[in-house]
Design an enzyme around this catalytic site. Structure first.
Site, PDB file in Angstrom:
ATOM      1  N   LYS A  22      -0.771   6.712  -4.114  1.00 36.93           N
ATOM      2  CA  LYS A  22      -0.529   5.844  -2.953  1.00 36.93           C
ATOM      3  C   LYS A  22       0.474   6.483  -1.984  1.00 36.93           C
ATOM      4  O   LYS A  22       0.217   6.557  -0.782  1.00 36.93           O
ATOM      5  CB  LYS A  22      -0.016   4.482  -3.456  1.00 36.93           C
ATOM      6  N   GLY A 106       5.618  -1.677   2.243  1.00 32.10           N
ATOM      7  CA  GLY A 106       6.950  -1.205   2.620  1.00 32.10           C
ATOM      8  C   GLY A 106       6.894   0.217   3.163  1.00 32.10           C
ATOM      9  O   GLY A 106       7.630   0.575   4.082  1.00 32.10           O
ATOM     10  N   ARG A 134      11.777  -8.004   3.053  1.00 31.64           N
ATOM     11  CA  ARG A 134      12.255  -6.703   2.553  1.00 31.64           C
ATOM     12  C   ARG A 134      13.250  -6.086   3.535  1.00 31.64           C
ATOM     13  O   ARG A 134      13.048  -6.136   4.747  1.00 31.64           O
ATOM     14  CB  ARG A 134      11.059  -5.786   2.294  1.00 31.64           C
ATOM     15  N   ASP A 328       9.126   2.711  -9.875  1.00 28.08           N
ATOM     16  CA  ASP A 328       7.952   1.830  -9.847  1.00 28.08           C
ATOM     17  C   ASP A 328       7.409   1.520 -11.247  1.00 28.08           C
ATOM     18  O   ASP A 328       6.532   0.673 -11.399  1.00 28.08           O
ATOM     19  CB  ASP A 328       6.842   2.456  -8.992  1.00 28.08           C
ATOM     20  N   LYS A 355      11.831  -5.086  -4.148  1.00 28.19           N
ATOM     21  CA  LYS A 355      10.482  -4.507  -4.087  1.00 28.19           C
ATOM     22  C   LYS A 355       9.493  -5.602  -3.655  1.00 28.19           C
ATOM     23  O   LYS A 355       9.887  -6.611  -3.094  1.00 28.19           O
ATOM     24  CB  LYS A 355      10.122  -3.906  -5.440  1.00 28.19           C
ATOM     25  N   ARG A 359      11.624  -7.740  -8.904  1.00 24.57           N
ATOM     26  CA  ARG A 359      10.942  -7.331 -10.147  1.00 24.57           C
ATOM     27  C   ARG A 359      11.770  -7.590 -11.401  1.00 24.57           C
ATOM     28  O   ARG A 359      11.202  -7.672 -12.491  1.00 24.57           O
ATOM     29  CB  ARG A 359      10.515  -5.865 -10.056  1.00 24.57           C
ATOM     30  N   ARG A 401       2.294  -4.559  -9.247  1.00 23.99           N
ATOM     31  CA  ARG A 401       2.774  -3.911 -10.470  1.00 23.99           C
ATOM     32  C   ARG A 401       3.157  -4.940 -11.546  1.00 23.99           C
ATOM     33  O   ARG A 401       3.122  -4.643 -12.731  1.00 23.99           O
ATOM     34  CB  ARG A 401       3.933  -2.961 -10.171  1.00 23.99           C
TER      35      ARG A 401
HETATM   36  C1  S3P Z   1       7.721   4.864  -1.972  1.00 22.61           C
HETATM   37  C2  S3P Z   1       9.051   4.900  -2.321  1.00 22.61           C
HETATM   38  C3  S3P Z   1       9.670   3.955  -3.260  1.00 22.61           C
HETATM   39  C4  S3P Z   1       8.624   3.227  -4.095  1.00 22.61           C
HETATM   40  C5  S3P Z   1       7.467   2.742  -3.276  1.00 22.61           C
HETATM   41  C6  S3P Z   1       6.797   3.886  -2.548  1.00 22.61           C
HETATM   42  C7  S3P Z   1       7.228   5.855  -0.998  1.00 22.61           C
HETATM   43  O1  S3P Z   1      10.394   2.998  -2.517  1.00 22.61           O
HETATM   44  O2  S3P Z   1       9.210   2.160  -4.787  1.00 22.61           O
HETATM   45  O3  S3P Z   1       6.520   2.112  -4.109  1.00 22.61           O
HETATM   46  O4  S3P Z   1       6.005   6.019  -0.861  1.00 22.61           O
HETATM   47  O5  S3P Z   1       8.066   6.492  -0.348  1.00 22.61           O
HETATM   48  P1  S3P Z   1      11.903   3.309  -2.025  1.00 22.61           P
HETATM   49  O6  S3P Z   1      11.843   4.459  -1.148  1.00 22.61           O
HETATM   50  O7  S3P Z   1      12.343   2.099  -1.267  1.00 22.61           O
HETATM   51  O8  S3P Z   1      12.676   3.504  -3.279  1.00 22.61           O
END
Ligand code: S3P
Length: 441
Positions: A22, A106, A134, A328, A355, A359, A401
């Site tokens: 992803k 996010g 968020r 994650d 998140k 979580r 998740r």
């Molecule tokens: C991600 C970074 C992580 C992760 C999210 C995807 C990314 O978040 O938890 O699922 O693709 O950069 P954070 O950067 O807020 O830790």
């Protein structure tokens, strides 16, 4: 009917390819859209989150074509998707005619805020009810220091956001939280800034941006916890392939460790060390996991991962710098801890509270319904293992998740578990329940 009943299977065996990564799929769309010319993204994750990024760039005037490919590399998956992205260069985006809806993602909202900070038009970003809670100050603060005009709800803390970009200046920024989304957002803005933007992380977060941006011709350097990017130069198009998602494979690795006589092989999984902290933790807990067929795909290490159940897992203490490398995977690690001998304590993981759901609260609430003994802290939890979790009626809290972690708990528990809110798996892993069916039939 947004729910499913799951019980312990008689068998849990076979090979599967987890869905494409992803984080890497999002970044491939970002960088290709900003490059000058046609890029190809093979094995793209076609799921709700990554489609939020595709749709955002379409509304900024980028043409993105989707193709289904039946490449034999992914013979274990029915089909794989390929994107052809006609990038228009850093300054080729056009003002969106409407609000951009980032859905649940996010990564979409934080990274695109960095891009739009360098564009001289007005954009408004929003998302679903989870995304609108968020924290956004973590990107608004550094981007405003670079010269962007950003306003957001609740005193510049939460989406919706209104952004009016301008000529940005490079900064040196010490990030208070280790976050790949924040780091990538600032690096994207840095592409538009005059001079060299330098970011210092408190601990190493996932480094997909650092690995991928140079393939698009960006002048990027990494030295310890410092990452710097030179602004001003256009990006070149690229042809790349997305490896399988370790975070998605993790559900099956842990399910296999909890189910007697199981045997699974996850093929073509990304094993970037900034993502695989779970493997170190599981091995300290006593699991034996085999990594084979190591190779490189588009600058990312990839391998096949095999494991057999049932492992005698022992409780463990987790805190500190390793946390970002398994951020994650905590919900599903909590499931493993609930079946381990002794107590597992996780501290220093307050990021889990912001998140897709809180979580710490969601996994503790739901696993307790199945009989787990859990104590919550502001920055983590402790779980005292107990071999006898029982099926219950549980909720996903709208979090992909959490839904998948509860499915793993259900596969290892006595009796039937009903999981409500399972459509959330479409965020990252639309074929999740199909793979469970395939391995247990
Ligand atoms: C991600 C970074 C992580 C992760 C999210 C995807 C990314 O978040 O938890 O699922 O693709 O950069 P954070 O950067 O807020 O830790």
């Amino acid at each position: 009917m947004d729910r499913i009943d799951i019980s312990r299977p008689r068998i849990f065996k076979g090979e599967f390819s987890p869905p494409p990564d992803k984080s890497i799929s999002h970044r491939a769309v970002f960088f290709s859209s900003l490059a000058q010319g046609k890029s190809i993204v093979r094995n793209f994750l076609r799921a709700e989150d990554t489609l939020s990024t595709v749709n955002a760039f379409r509304s900024l005037g980028i043409q993105i074509e989707e193709r289904i490919s039946s490449s034999s590399d992914y013979e274990l998956r029915a089909e794989s998707y390929e994107l052809v992205i006609h990038g228009k260069g850093l300054h080729g985006l056009s003002e969106p005619l409407n609000i951009i809806d980032c859905g649940n993602s996010g990564t979409t909202i934080r990274l695109i805020t960095g891009v739009l900070s360098g564009n001289p038009f007005l954009s408004v970003l929003t998302g679903d009810s989870s995304l609108r809670t968020r924290p956004m100050a973590r990107v608004i603060t550094p981007l405003t220091m670079m010269g962007a005009g950003i306003s957001a709800r609740d005193n510049n803390r939460y989406p919706p956001l209104a952004i009016k970009g301008s000529g940005l200046s490079a900064i040196k920024y010490e990030m208070p939280v280790a976050s790949a989304q924040v780091k990538s957002s600032i690096l994207l803005a840095g592409l538009y800034a005059e001079g060299e933007t330098v970011i210092v992380e408190p601990a190493r977060s996932r480094d997909h941006t650092e690995r991928m941006l140079p393939a698009f011709g960006a002048g990027l350097q990494v030295s310890g916890l410092n990452v710097s990017v030179k602004g001003g130069a256009d990006l070149l198009p690229a042809d790349m392939e997305v490896p399988g998602d370790f975070s998605s494979a993790a559900f099956f690795i842990i399910a296999s460790l909890l189910i007697p006589d199981s045997e699974i092989i996850a093929k073509g999984v990304g094993i970037n060390p900034t993502r695989t902290g779970l493997l170190d933790v599981l091995s300290k807990m006593g699991a034996k996991i085999e990594i084979s067929n190591m190779r490189e795909v588009s600058g990312e290490p990839v391998a096949d991962i095999s494991c057999k159940g049932k492992a005698l897992l022992k409780g463990i203490q987790i805190s500190g710098e390793s946390i970002p490398s398994l951020i994650d995977e905590f919900p599903v690690l909590c499931v493993a801890a609930a079946f381990a001998e002794g107590t597992t304590t996780i501290r220093g993981a307050e990021e889990l509270r912001v998140k897709e759901s809180d979580r710490i609260r969601s996994i503790a609430t739901e696993l307790r319904k199945m009989g787990a003994e859990i104590e919550e802290y502001p920055d983590g939890l402790s779980i005292t293992g107990n071999e006898k979790l029982k099926g219950a009626d549980v909720e996903s809290h709208g979090d992909h998740r959490i839904a998948m972690s509860l499915a793993v708990a259900a596969l290892a528990s006595e009796g039937k578990t009903t999981i409500n809110g399972i459509s959330s798996v479409n965020i990252s892993f639309p074929s999740f329940f199909d793979i469970i069916r395939k391995l247990s039939s």
